[in-house]
Structures are given as structure tokens and as C-alpha cells.
Design an enzyme around this catalytic site. Structure first.
Site, mmCIF file in Angstrom:
data_model
loop_
_atom_site.group_PDB
_atom_site.id
_atom_site.type_symbol
_atom_site.label_atom_id
_atom_site.label_comp_id
_atom_site.label_asym_id
_atom_site.label_seq_id
_atom_site.Cartn_x
_atom_site.Cartn_y
_atom_site.Cartn_z
ATOM 1 N N GLU A 533 0.842 -1.306 -0.070
ATOM 2 C CA GLU A 533 0.080 -0.083 -0.066
ATOM 3 C C GLU A 533 0.858 1.213 -0.012
ATOM 4 O O GLU A 533 0.257 2.135 0.582
ATOM 5 C CB GLU A 533 -1.128 0.054 1.103
ATOM 6 N N TRP A 610 -15.633 6.470 8.137
ATOM 7 C CA TRP A 610 -14.491 7.637 8.117
ATOM 8 C C TRP A 610 -14.992 8.649 7.114
ATOM 9 O O TRP A 610 -14.001 9.392 6.673
ATOM 10 C CB TRP A 610 -13.353 6.956 8.261
ATOM 11 N N HIS A 690 -10.630 -7.564 7.729
ATOM 12 C CA HIS A 690 -9.904 -7.346 8.972
ATOM 13 C C HIS A 690 -10.666 -6.250 9.737
ATOM 14 O O HIS A 690 -11.239 -5.430 9.100
ATOM 15 C CB HIS A 690 -8.474 -6.719 8.354
ATOM 16 N N CYS A 692 -10.503 -3.672 13.521
ATOM 17 C CA CYS A 692 -9.615 -3.547 14.707
ATOM 18 C C CYS A 692 -10.140 -2.076 15.419
ATOM 19 O O CYS A 692 -11.148 -1.721 15.154
ATOM 20 C CB CYS A 692 -7.985 -3.022 14.002
ATOM 21 N N HIS A 743 1.094 -1.471 17.500
ATOM 22 C CA HIS A 743 0.889 -0.046 17.921
ATOM 23 C C HIS A 743 2.124 0.479 18.590
ATOM 24 O O HIS A 743 2.320 1.636 19.087
ATOM 25 C CB HIS A 743 -0.337 0.218 18.608
ATOM 26 N N CYS A 775 -2.440 -5.007 12.928
ATOM 27 C CA CYS A 775 -2.970 -4.235 11.893
ATOM 28 C C CYS A 775 -1.970 -3.991 11.068
ATOM 29 O O CYS A 775 -1.032 -4.745 10.720
ATOM 30 C CB CYS A 775 -3.518 -2.936 12.915
#
Ligand code: GLN
Ligand code: ZN
Length: 803
Positions: A533, A610, A690, A692, A743, A775
Site C-alpha cells: 500500500e 470515516w 480485517h 481493529c 501500535h 493491523c
């Protein structure tokens, strides 16, 4: 209904306000100043000056615009929950050893040192609690109700009594006094603060057990507000409505609130209980006997509450202007709602919630200059304040009824034209000249179908077809999609976006990066690869930029958490896909390797969650349109040879309605949209999804209904509880519980990852488990990515060998 015959003759104590302001600055000035301070504490004076400038600008703008009660205290260096934690002495014990913040002097001798008061002594402890520090874990972060804002979760330790330190609030109130602003002190209310906190590890009890003690601390805060000569204080209590208050606490909540109000009255301070995000009935019922002076009600998200229990002198602060979306208000309709409330109670006009959730102002958004039609339909924070003030003027005008009927506010339409105007507006919003034609166009493609437009075989058949084509080992390894976005990758993207590099040069840079990412993954020995990506700035914006019906802004920032801001695209019209969006990158990657590469898409629900979404048709219809666009992309990826396609629904939990009674309908349309997006794939194409950022235990049924072949879920941070919950549930499809918390830059050891895989493999069965990180890796650096993925592959091999 006629406003003239009402009792609104009682003049309300104020007429126009908002619950809170955006605080990051129209150009993210606060973000920049705070991040600079984190890098170099000597920049404290600059941070103080930025804070002072932003606060002062807000205060003077607000009064100039005509708000006659101005929220003060909604400025924050990071988060409003953490502000209260600091203000009541509830920062976690592990930051205690960090020294008090000392104001720096700055290099400018002319500088006004009063700004330094905006950097409270606890500032460095506060930042450490928010972000962690050497040897100090940060507080947990979670979603602020059903918004895209994230708050920190205070950890309460019964051994540490609450102690009020209102200095930061007082510093803000003093600035308001300098500007002669009709200030109203604002902070999160005691019940909401406790309901959203948790107990520190190893302690017992429930946060709400400490309500009386916390109310004592709040009384001290009220004293400080009274000492500043401020007449009003607002406590935000959204948790009273949103299901966060456990049953059986009602009496206690009313009683403690009454104590707080009585104390405020003794000190000459009046109290506003502010609610938002859903209907306010429970708050009204709980607080109507407390003597509270005003109740703030969200008239956008919730049904109008029955106010009959509320004394007729109580001010209703009516949030009729949507604080969470970007559309202009239908002022005629809003005025109707206001007039209705004014029949029984004095009314002030407000937004439905803090303006924290919308961008600052249209004036700061250059991309709309060439889109006058869209711009005319929009209202950001600044414009919403103007709407509030105009509505208040109209409502309290002796000729209110005539103004309303004449629709003077709605662009001087006459009453006769009102209906027609509304229709035209709706048509314009849809971006189509003819509403029937537009509906037909969508229907022509694929009509909505219950359960989604989904023709895949049942899972066991699909599994067979996929097994033959993929030939993967047990416990296959993969990643979630993105790889580190190095400064070079970002620079290449930015240069292309600014028109400083040619399309071929940009493509070459991206393909080079894809080759690098494929190479790294092959060396690491991962089983299912991704292209990484590099071309994506953001998983939603990347698609929004290529779909018709979306507008992407260049400066319309909204705070997501701390100093992190996002620019939600504006979904304003019918959505369609003019051409393939990801296929060429997928092809480039798959051409470089024999191993399967995942096609990587964002799902329809996350696209909506979003974005700012049109509100003139049901969300389900909008979701269906987005789903059809993704469906076409899925088909193109399949045709390009994709053996695995992942459709991310990171935000599927996030849109789950707050009210339990609304959840079934949500589950239905969100699942339907996902199945429509993915249901055209051949059985031999393995569909991953996916998710999260949330707790998913509560929606396992919904996830099961999405019917993906593999679901990867963030799990490492929450200590793998999710795996046990899945094992105990009816969820029977393959899952990849994240085994590495991406994270944090910490590299997990092979043993630690092995233990997690082993745990999952035992709990769920080895043929159902995928081995993946939590993630995407775009925020990580290469060294820790390489080391962590190496540990992940080694651990998977170890567990495989033991099977
Ligand atoms: N595929 C996306 C990535 O890896 C998913 C991001 C997310 O789930 N938030 O970046
Ligand atoms: Zn994720």
C-alpha cells in the site's frame, strides 16, 4: 403550533451557544506546537503562546459572532477525559515521578508571560499518561461513544483520593475575562468521567463507587469557578443516555447530582447538564429533581424527549444544528422544533454536540473554491455557529412565526416555495437532476437484496476450492496490508500530489517500493503476501479520491486523538466507480512473485464510518452504492488473477448504534453491504476481512454473517481475551487474531509469539488459525517490522512442527 402563544415570554438566561469548540486550530497549529514541544521541551513558551492564540481567537470570534454564552474549558492539550483526570488528581501512579512542568522563559523579552498559565504543572505527567514514556505504559485509548474521536481511559486507584486542581480551567476562564466574554466553564461530568474510566490493575471495586468522593472534588472545582466570577458551569454527561451507566445506580446519580447543584447554587453558579449522541430522556428523568438550571439536548441524533418532568423554568439548550455532520441546517425545520420546545420551556439554541467533530471553517478549505454547488450545501464549525445565532435571533424575534413561515433563514424562500425548495435541495444533494433516473440507474446495476447480493457457495465448499488453489501450510502467515511508509515513500506521493513529479516517475517509484516489499516478504518466508500500500495516504481517502460522489478536502482537519487529525472525505452524491482503483498495483506485485498476493480494498461500512455522509437518504442505501463500487473492484481483481482478496472493515463495530433497539437494523444493512461488496467473488477466491480498534466480542454474530473466509482481528493488546471469546461462541470460520501489537515499536520475542499462536491453535483448532500482526504496518519502521515478522514466521513454524 404557534410560537407567539407560548410561554417563551420568559426570557432565557442566554439564547445561543455551542457545547464546545474544535481546539486543534484551523491549520493544526496546536498539533504542530505540541509535537515540537515533545521533540524539544525548550519550546514550552511557543506551545503556551500557540495555546493562548488559539483560545483568544476562539473567544473573540465567538462573541463577535453573537454567542451569548461561550464554552470555556474545551481547549485541551490532548483529550478532555485526561484533562479531568489531571484536574481531579487521577493520573496514574506510574507517572508520579515525572517532574512538574516549569514554564520556560522564551527568547522574546516582550512576550506576554500570562500564556504560561496554560501549561499546567502536571503537563508532562499528563503527556506521559497519554503517550507513554521511558518505562511507562500509556493509558488505554478507546472510541468516544460512536464518534471517530478517541479518548484515554483513566485508571482509578482507590489508594489515591481525588483532589481538585482546577488551575488549567481557571487559566482559560481568566483569558475569557480579559476578553469580556460571557464565559461558561465546561468539563466532563462526574458520572460520565467515572463511567468511562476503569479500575487500575490489581484494585477492586467499580469506578462509579467513587461518585460521592468525586462530587466532593467537583464541588471544589465549582468553588474555583465561582471565585472567577463565572456564572455558569456545564457538565457533559453523555454517558447518562448511552448505556454506559449500569442499572441500579439511578437513585445515587440523582442524589449526587443534586448535591453538586445545591453546592453550585450556594456559590451563585448555575449548572447546565449537557448530553449528546442519542436521545436525552433518561438524563431528563434522572436530573429533573436535582434543581439543575439547564439541560442540553441533542435534537439531531435523538428523538425529542418528553420534557414534562422538567420544571418549566429549566432552560432547554436545544441542539438542533448537527454538530457531527457537515451539511447546512434546514433552518425552517429547526425553527419549528425550537418553537415546539419553547411552548413549555425557555430555550437556547445550540449544536447537537461539541464542534470537536467537524472541521473549523469553510473559509479554511481551499478545495471547495471550485465546487460552489457543494460548498453552498456545507456548514463547518464556524458556519454552524452562525446558524445557531441566526436561529436564536429568529426564535426570540417577536415575529418568529412569520420568519419561520417565510423561510427567511432558508435563503429567503417564500412560504409557498418552501416545499419546492426542499425538493430541489434534495435533488441537488443527490448530484442528479432527476431523482427517479438516479434511483433507476442504481437499480439497474444490482438492486439491494436482503442478505446482500451474494452468490457464493457455503463455506465448506469454498474452503475446498480455495485449498486446492492456494496450497497453504497450516497456520499460514500473512500481514494486514500496509508496510512501513518511509519518508521517501511519503515524499514521492506528496510530490506527485503537488504536481511536482510526472505520472510515470511516480509509478516507477511506487513499483520500486512494491518490489522491495515483495522481496522482503519472500525473504522473511511469509505465505500470503501484500503489495504494501505505498500509494495510499489513507485507507478511506485513497478510494474516495477515485470514486464519483465523494469530495476529498485538503485542509478540513478533525481531531482523531491527541495530535492526530484526519480529513474525512465528504460523501455528497451518488457513488460510482469510473475505473479500476487498485488493479495495476496488485498486478505489479503479483507479477513479481509466485506466492499469492492479496488484493486489498476498504469495505463499504468503513468508507461510510470515516466520511461525512449525505443525510438525505438512509445510510443503508448509501452503503449499497459504495458496496457496488467495491464489488466491481473485487471482480476486476479476480479477473487480474487475485487468489486472495481482503476487504477491510476496520470500523464495522464503530457504527454500531448506541441504542440497543437500533442494532438489529444496523447489523442487517452493514452485513448486507459487505456481502454485496464481496458476494460476486468466485468460490475459489479466498475472501479476507480485517477489523481493529474495538471490542468485537459483542458483534461476533454480525461478523459471522459477513461470511468472510478469513477474519483477521486486532487482539494482542487486549491480552488475547478475544480468542477465548471466539472459542466459546458460535463463530466457526477461520480467524487471524493479531499476535503482534503493531501500535508499539517493541519487537516481540519468538517465545511470546509462539505462546500466542499455540493458545489460538489450541482454542480454535490449527486449521482455523492464521498468523498475522494486529493491523497494518504503515506507522512502523523497517527494522522493527523485519525483526517482528521474523519472530512471527519462526513462531508459526515452531507451532506447525509441534502439530
Ligand atoms: N489494510 C490496511 C493497512 O494495512 C488496514 C488498516 C486498518 O485496519 N486500520 O494499513
Ligand atoms: Zn487494522
Amino acid at each position: 403550533m404557534t410560537a407567539r402563544s407560548t410561554r417563551a415570554g420568559q426570557r432565557p438566561p442566554f439564547t445561543a451557544t455551542v457545547p464546545g469548540f474544535p481546539r486543534i486550530g484551523a491549520h493544526r497549529e496546536l498539533k504542530k506546537a505540541i509535537e515540537a514541544y515533545w521533540r524539544d521541551p525548550a519550546l514550552a513558551p511557543e506551545l503556551a503562546d500557540t495555546a493562548a492564540t488559539l483560545i483568544d481567537r476562539r473567544l473573540t470570534r465567538a462573541t463577535a459572532t453573537g454567542l451569548d454564552s461561550v464554552p470555556v474549558g474545551t481547549f485541551s492539550h490532548y483529550d478532555q477525559m485526561l484533562d479531568v483526570a489531571a484536574m481531579v488528581g487521577a493520573l496514574p501512579a506510574r507517572v508520579d515521578d515525572i517532574a512538574d512542568h516549569e514554564p520556560g522563559s522564551g527568547s522574546d523579552p516582550e512576550r506576554d508571560p500570562s500564556a504560561d498559565d496554560l501549561l499546567p504543572t502536571w503537563l508532562d505527567r499528563y503527556f506521559a499518561a497519554a503517550r507513554g514514556a521511558e518505562g511507562i505504559a500509556p493509558l488505554e485509548m478507546t472510541k468516544w461513544f460512536d464518534t471517530n474521536y478517541h479518548h484515554l481511559v483513566p485508571e482509578l486507584d482507590p489508594a489515591r483520593p481525588f483532589a481538585a486542581d482546577p488551575s488549567f480551567l481557571v487559566a482559560q476562564l481568566r483569558r475569557a475575562r480579559r476578553h469580556h466574554v460571557p464565559a461558561r466553564a465546561v468539563l466532563i461530568g462526574p458520572v460520565t468521567f467515572l463511567a468511562l474510566s476503569k479500575m487500575a490493575d490489581g484494585t477492586v471495586g467499580a469506578p462509579l463507587d467513587r461518585l460521592p468522593e468525586l462530587v466532593d472534588a467537583y464541588r471544589d472545582i465549582v468553588d474555583a469557578v465561582a471565585d472567577e466570577g463565572v456564572e455558569w458551569i456545564q457538565f457533559d454527561e453523555p454517558a447518562l443516555n448511552t448505556g454506559h451507566l449500569p442499572a441500579g445506580r439511578d437513585g445515587e446519580v440523582s442524589e449526587q447530582w443534586r448535591r453538586l447543584v445545591v453546592h453550585a447554587h450556594v456559590r451563585g453558579v448555575r449548572v447546565l447538564a449537557q448530553t449528546y449522541f442519542t436521545d436525552a430522556q433518561r438524563t431528563v428523568d434522572l436530573l429533573s429533581g436535582t434543581g439543575v438550571d439547564a439541560v442540553g439536548v441533542d435534537y439531531v441524533a435523538g428523538a425529542a424527549p418528553d420534557l414534562s418532568a422538567l420544571p418549566t423554568s429549566t432552560l432547554v439548550v436545544a441542539g438542533v444544528v448537527d454538530g457531527r455532520n457537515v451539511w447546512r441546517t434546514d433552518c425552517a425545520r429547526a425553527l419549528g422544533a425550537l418553537a415546539e420546545v419553547a411552548q413549555s420551556h425557555p430555550v437556547a439554541v445550540s449544536t447537537s454536540c461539541s464542534l470537536l467533530h467537524v472541521p473549523h471553517s469553510l473559509a479554511a478549505e481551499p478545495s471547495l473554491a471550485d465546487e460552489p454547488e457543494l460548498r453552498a450545501r456545507l456548514a463547518f464549525g464556524e458556519e454552524k455557529i452562525i446558524e445557531v445565532v441566526s436561529l436564536a435571533r429568529a426564535l426570540h424575534h417577536p415575529n418568529c412565526e412569520r420568519i419561520r413561515r417565510n423561510g427567511i433563514l432558508a435563503d429567503a424562500e417564500t412560504a409557498a416555495n418552501e416545499e419546492q425548495a426542499e425538493q430541489t435541495e434534495q435533488t441537488e444533494r443527490a448530484g442528479q437532476p432527476d431523482p427517479d433516473a438516479s434511483a433507476a440507474a442504481v437499480e439497474h446495476e444490482v438492486p439491494r437484496r436482503k442478505g446482500g447480493v451474494h452468490d457464493r457457495a457455503p463455506f465448506p465448499e469454498r474452503r475446498e476450492a480455495q485449498r486446492r488453489r492456494l496450497d497453504l501450510p497450516p497456520l499460514p502467515t500473512s500481514t494486514i496490508g500496509s508496510f512501513p511508509q518511509t519518508p521517501e515513500v511519503r515524499a514521492a506521493r506528496a510530490a506527485f500530489a503537488r504536481g511536482e513529479s510526472s505520472a510515470p516517475a511516480y509509478e516507477a517509484a511506487m513499483v520500486r517500493e512494491i518490489l522491495h516489499v515483495i522481496d522482503e516478504q519472500e525473504k522473511l518466508g511469509l505465505d500470503v503476501l501484500v503489495h504494501g500500500e505505498p500509494e495510499r495516504n489513507d485507507m478511506v481517502q485513497y478510494f474516495a479520491e477515485q470514486l464519483d460522489g465523494f469530495h476529498c478536502t485538503s485542509n478540513a482537519w478533525v481531531q482523531s486523538y491527541g495530535t492526530r487529525c484526519v480529513r474525512p472525505p465528504i460523501l455528497h452524491g451518488d457513488v460510482s466507480r469510473p475505473e479500476p482503483m487498485t488493479v495495476r498495483w496488485f498486478r505489479a506485485a503479483q507479477d513479481m512473485t509466485e506466492r499469492p498476493v492479496k488484493g486489498m480494498l476498504t469495505g463499504p461500512v468503513t468508507m461510510l464510518a470515516w466520511s461525512f455522509v449525505r443525510d438525505d437518504q438512509p445510510l443503508a442505501d448509501t452503503a449499497h452504492q459504495v458496496a457496488l463500487a467495491i464489488r466491481a473492484e473485487c471482480e476486476d481483481l479476480e479477473a487480474a488473477g487475485a487468489r486472495v482478496i481482503q476487504v477491510d472493515e476496520a470500523a464495522i463495530r464503530e457504527l454500531l448504534p448506541l441504542r440497543p433497539e437500533d442494532r438489529a437494523a444496523y447489523a442487517e444493512w452493514s452485513v448486507e453491504a459487505f456481502r454485496t461488496a464481496t458476494g460476486g467473488l468466485a468460490d475459489h477466491v479466498q475472501l479476507h476481512t480485517h477489523m481493529c480498534y474495538s471490542d468485537f466480542e459483542s458483534i461476533l454474530d454480525l461478523i459471522r454473517d459477513m461470511d468472510a473466509d478469513v477474519t483477521t482481528i486486532e487482539a494482542a493488546r487486549a491480552g488475547f481475551e478475544l480468542v477465548d471469546a471466539i472459542a466459546a461462541s458460535d463463530f466457526d470460520l477461520p480467524v487471524g487474531p493479531g499476535v503482534w501489537d503493531i501500535h508499539s515499536p517493541r519487537v516481540p520475542g519468538v517465545d511470546e509469539v509462539t505462546a500466542r499462536i499455540d493458545h489460538a491453535s489450541r482454542a480454535l483448532g490449527p486449521d482455523r488459525v492464521w498468523v498475522v500482526p494486529d493491523c497494518g504496518l504503515k506507522t512502523r519502521g523497517w527494522p522493527e517490522t523485519r525483526a517482528s515478522l521474523d519472530a512471527l514466521v519462526k513462531a508459526a513454524r515452531k507451532v506447525r512442527a509441534s502439530l
